[in-house]
Design a protein around this motif. Structure first.
Motif, short mmCIF file in Angstrom:
data_model
loop_
_atom_site.label_atom_id
_atom_site.label_comp_id
_atom_site.label_asym_id
_atom_site.label_seq_id
_atom_site.Cartn_x
_atom_site.Cartn_y
_atom_site.Cartn_z
N LYS A 17 0.97 -1.49 -0.09
CA LYS A 17 -0.08 -0.15 0.12
C LYS A 17 0.49 1.12 0.45
CE LYS A 17 -3.86 -2.01 2.17
NZ LYS A 17 -4.53 -2.38 3.74
N LYS A 21 0.24 4.86 2.77
CA LYS A 21 1.73 4.44 4.07
C LYS A 21 2.37 5.00 4.33
CE LYS A 21 0.82 0.12 5.30
NZ LYS A 21 1.11 -1.00 7.09
N SER A 69 -1.94 9.71 7.53
CA SER A 69 -0.80 8.95 6.50
C SER A 69 -0.85 8.75 5.32
CB SER A 69 -0.40 7.71 6.60
OG SER A 69 -1.10 6.38 6.13
N MET A 135 6.78 2.09 6.10
CA MET A 135 6.80 2.37 5.35
C MET A 135 6.98 0.30 5.25
SD MET A 135 5.68 3.97 2.92
CE MET A 135 6.02 3.33 1.40
#
Length: 336
Positions: A17, A21, A69, A135
């Protein structure tokens, strides 16, 4: 051609993602480190914050939740911010890295076990980077491709899990095979182009040239020529398969159904796809050698610097290969 005759390992990495993220505060910190400060940084911060989202299923919606985010997808600024965020990903990594948005690859010559261990260290560094910056790599989708007959086929791992081995991977829309053969990519391009041509044939009643020709040029032919310098076919069956699509397309046009293919091309002002590939190779070679495309041409071509012979110092030199590498763009463009 820095991989000449050497086994190479290619690691295809996948962020989990990726665009969702990116943590906002860490992103703003990196932007500040890049020199983006003041009103511009404040504007970006205001653009990112106070966003909310919810989930809707069959008319029923969840509560609104704040988004802390991610960069907004579908925007021009989103991918730019993401690129700035992962700009230091390769810091301290010895392997060659190639990045395009969230598609990242590590490439390394692996002659010995020490080379393989060096690549493993680089993967560990990337894992540490992902942990530090909040991440995450999707290890299940991260894969390793071994190329070269003498490849030791070393096993690599990330975040405690071994990476899967693949013999075929789609890289920016091009199917790459571990044997470096391009027949699968050719077949995929033909299938896609034929599918669209079938839709046009069934959906468009007016089969005149002024209607069908622009549709073919804009919707069908690009699939046969996308990134063609990389996977240009050399096998007769692949060359004929590509050309067959254009033959079919030109035959659909009214009053040209029974006209020979070469005559159809002349009447429509078209060239065969094979001739278009030759023209494209020439243009691409010129762009690379003249600096229009910002690539390191020394890795692709070898120039002759013998000033005693006639001509100039930019003459390209080919190499001899026993494998299908002799059909690569870096080789056939030299002869052309």
């Amino acid at each position: 051609m820095w991989t000449r005759g050497n086994p190479v390992d290619i690691v295809y990495l996948d962020f989990q993602k990726a665009f969702d993220k990116v943590p906002h505060q860490r992103l703003l910190h990196k932007l500040s480190c890049h020199g983006i400060r003041g009103k511009i940084l404040s504007w970006i911060e205001n653009w990112l914050k106070d966003r909310e989202q919810r989930v809707g299923i069959n008319g029923t919606f969840s509560e609104w939740r704040g988004v802390a985010s991610g960069v907004p997808q579908g925007s021009v600024l989103g991918p730019i911010l993401f690129n700035l965020f992962i700009n230091d990903l390769e810091k301290g990594v010895n392997s060659e890295e190639a990045k395009f948005a969230d598609d990242t690859k590590l490439i390394k010559i692996v002659k010995t076990k020490a080379d393989c261990e060096e690549l493993q260290k680089d993967l560990t560094k990337l894992s540490d980077w992902a942990t530090k910056w909040k991440m995450k790599f999707n290890v299940v989708k991260c894969k390793i491709m071994h190329t070269g007959k003498s490849n030791p086929n070393y096993t690599y791992n990330m975040m405690g899990a071994n990476l899967a081995t693949t013999n075929q991977e789609k890289d920016l829309g091009v199917i790459v095979d571990s044997s470096l053969k391009m027949s699968m990519q050719c077949a995929a391009a033909v299938k896609k182009a034929n599918g669209l041509l079938g839709i046009i044939k069934k959906g468009v009643k007016n089969k005149t040239e002024n209607i069908l020709l622009p549709l073919y040029k804009s919707m069908v032919r690009p699939h046969l020529e996308y990134c063609i310098q990389m996977w240009s076919p050399h096998l007769k069956k692949d060359i004929l398969a590509l050309e067959k699509v254009q033959k079919r397309a030109t035959k659909i046009i009214r009053v040209l159904e029974r006209v020979p293919y070469e005559d159809r091309l002349k009447r429509l002002g078209l060239f065969s796809l094979e001739k278009r590939r030759l023209r494209g190779d020439t243009i691409e070679g010129y762009k690379i050698m003249s600096g229009v495309e910002k690539v390191n041409n020394e890795k692709l071509f070898t120039c002759s610097h013998n000033i005693r012979t006639r001509g100039h110092q930019m003459k390209l030199m080919g190499s001899r290969f026993k494998t299908n590498k002799k059909f690569f763009f870096t080789q056939h463009a030299v002869n052309l």
